[in-house]
Design a protein around this motif. Structure first.
Motif, short mmCIF file in Angstrom:
data_model
loop_
_atom_site.label_atom_id
_atom_site.label_comp_id
_atom_site.label_asym_id
_atom_site.label_seq_id
_atom_site.Cartn_x
_atom_site.Cartn_y
_atom_site.Cartn_z
N ILE A 237 124.57 17.56 29.81
CA ILE A 237 125.70 18.40 29.42
C ILE A 237 126.92 17.50 29.54
O ILE A 237 127.10 16.86 30.57
CB ILE A 237 125.85 19.61 30.36
N GLN A 238 127.73 17.44 28.51
CA GLN A 238 128.83 16.48 28.50
C GLN A 238 130.17 17.19 28.37
O GLN A 238 130.32 18.10 27.56
CB GLN A 238 128.68 15.51 27.31
N TYR A 239 131.15 16.75 29.17
CA TYR A 239 132.53 17.15 28.92
C TYR A 239 133.07 16.36 27.73
O TYR A 239 132.64 15.23 27.48
CB TYR A 239 133.41 16.84 30.14
N VAL B 108 115.87 30.28 37.27
CA VAL B 108 116.18 29.02 36.59
C VAL B 108 117.68 28.76 36.49
O VAL B 108 118.12 27.61 36.51
CB VAL B 108 115.54 28.95 35.19
N LEU B 109 118.49 29.81 36.40
CA LEU B 109 119.93 29.60 36.23
C LEU B 109 120.56 28.90 37.43
O LEU B 109 121.55 28.18 37.29
CB LEU B 109 120.65 30.93 35.98
N SER B 110 119.99 29.11 38.61
CA SER B 110 120.55 28.47 39.81
C SER B 110 119.71 27.29 40.30
O SER B 110 120.04 26.67 41.31
CB SER B 110 120.71 29.50 40.94
N ARG B 111 118.63 26.93 39.58
CA ARG B 111 117.83 25.77 39.94
C ARG B 111 118.03 24.62 38.95
O ARG B 111 117.80 23.46 39.29
CB ARG B 111 116.35 26.14 40.00
N ASN B 112 118.44 24.96 37.72
CA ASN B 112 118.63 23.92 36.71
C ASN B 112 119.92 23.13 36.94
O ASN B 112 120.81 23.57 37.67
CB ASN B 112 118.68 24.55 35.31
N GLU B 113 119.99 21.98 36.29
CA GLU B 113 121.22 21.19 36.31
C GLU B 113 122.38 22.03 35.79
O GLU B 113 122.24 22.79 34.83
CB GLU B 113 121.04 19.96 35.42
N ARG B 114 123.56 21.89 36.45
CA ARG B 114 124.71 22.70 36.04
C ARG B 114 125.99 21.87 36.06
O ARG B 114 126.14 20.95 36.86
CB ARG B 114 124.88 23.91 36.99
N LEU B 115 126.87 22.23 35.18
CA LEU B 115 128.22 21.67 35.15
C LEU B 115 129.15 22.87 35.32
O LEU B 115 129.18 23.77 34.47
CB LEU B 115 128.46 20.98 33.80
N ILE B 116 129.89 22.91 36.42
CA ILE B 116 130.71 24.08 36.78
C ILE B 116 132.18 23.73 36.63
O ILE B 116 132.63 22.71 37.15
CB ILE B 116 130.42 24.53 38.22
N THR B 117 132.92 24.57 35.92
CA THR B 117 134.35 24.37 35.74
C THR B 117 135.10 25.63 36.15
O THR B 117 134.81 26.72 35.63
CB THR B 117 134.70 24.05 34.26
#
Length: 261
Positions: A204-206, A173-182
């Motif tokens: 997920i909001q900045y 799930v960690l690599s299939r779910n929506e992600r915001l990468i910084t």
């Protein structure tokens, strides 16, 4: 409920539109009535909230609450890497040839987690933390280091649960779910902060405006309902605290380890 049936129901409810509907209600004024029950159900310490419980405009407003100033002291040691969230450590260890091994019985590739970013090579044999935020936790995400934002990416995806069941019985799930990468550059090394969406998370909001330069402990983003942060550190740059392990609880501003000089 059997695991196959639960998995089927989770698959059906993981559609983005379901989360969007849930999120729309959580942002509505009608959801205000649920705040006291929500706080009581999850044992949220309402005395830590920046505002009185009756002053929040919606359930989402309460969920993304700030805390009273000074409740999360930020360690000033310049080479310390701090926890970006209040969370339970559900995985940690050395990245082995690009693999996160044995996270709740599953293996993940850095390549998948970072959406095949060219920066993947920096973390091939680095170190990782998987930090799970329950509904009880404070849901704002802070900078773990002082540095410049090098790059950021939004990766669309599913919204599977990232709790214990989700990590064990849903596939990666960690690599299939929506992600915001910084990706953030400290003077000593680069760090990747991967914010992973979850079941019933509308987004997920900045923070706005998002600065190019971050001070350690500064707000970076926030979850609208519970989720997970995966923190990645480059190889040969980091020494973790020796008293931390899977199952440890950490708070924003608490040291996770230090950069190697």
């Amino acid at each position: 409920m059997s695991k196959p049936l639960f998995r089927l129901l989770t698959e059906l409810s993981s559609r983005k539109w379901v989360s969007q509907l849930t999120g729309a209600f959580a942002k509505s004024r009608a959801s205000r009535a649920l705040i006291p029950r929500f706080a009581k159900t999850y044992g949220i310490r309402i005395e830590e909230a920046e505002k009185h419980i009756g002053d929040y405009a919606s359930l989402n407003d309460f969920f993304t609450r700030r805390l009273k100033p000074g409740l999360r002291p930020i360690l000033s040691e310049p080479n310390a890497v701090l926890s970006p969230v209040d969370a339970l450590i559900t995985g940690m260890g050395t990245i082995q040839q690009g693999m996160l091994l044995g996270v709740k019985g599953q293996d993940y590739t850095i390549d998948d987690l970072l959406n095949r970013s060219p920066r993947t090579i920096n973390y091939k044999n680095g170190f990782y933390f998987v930090l799970y935020l329950s509904p009880t936790d404070y849901h704002r995400i802070h900078a773990p280091i002082t540095g410049e934002i090098l790059e950021k990416e939004h990766v669309p995806g599913k919204v599977y649960p990232v709790n214990d069941f989700g990590l064990r019985f849903m596939t990666r799930v960690l690599s299939r779910n929506e992600r915001l990468i910084t990706f953030i550059q400290h003077e000593a090394a680069e760090v990747a902060v991967v914010k992973v969406g979850a079941l019933n998370v509308s987004s997920i909001q900045y923070v706005e405006p998002l600065p190019h330069h971050l001070e350690k402990g500064q707000e970076l983003a926030y979850f609208e309902f519970g989720s997970t942060v995966v923190l990645l550190l480059e190889e040969n740059t980091f020494n973790p605290r020796t008293d931390l392990s899977v199952g440890s609880k950490v708070r924003v501003g608490e040291e996770l380890g230090v950069f190697i000089h």
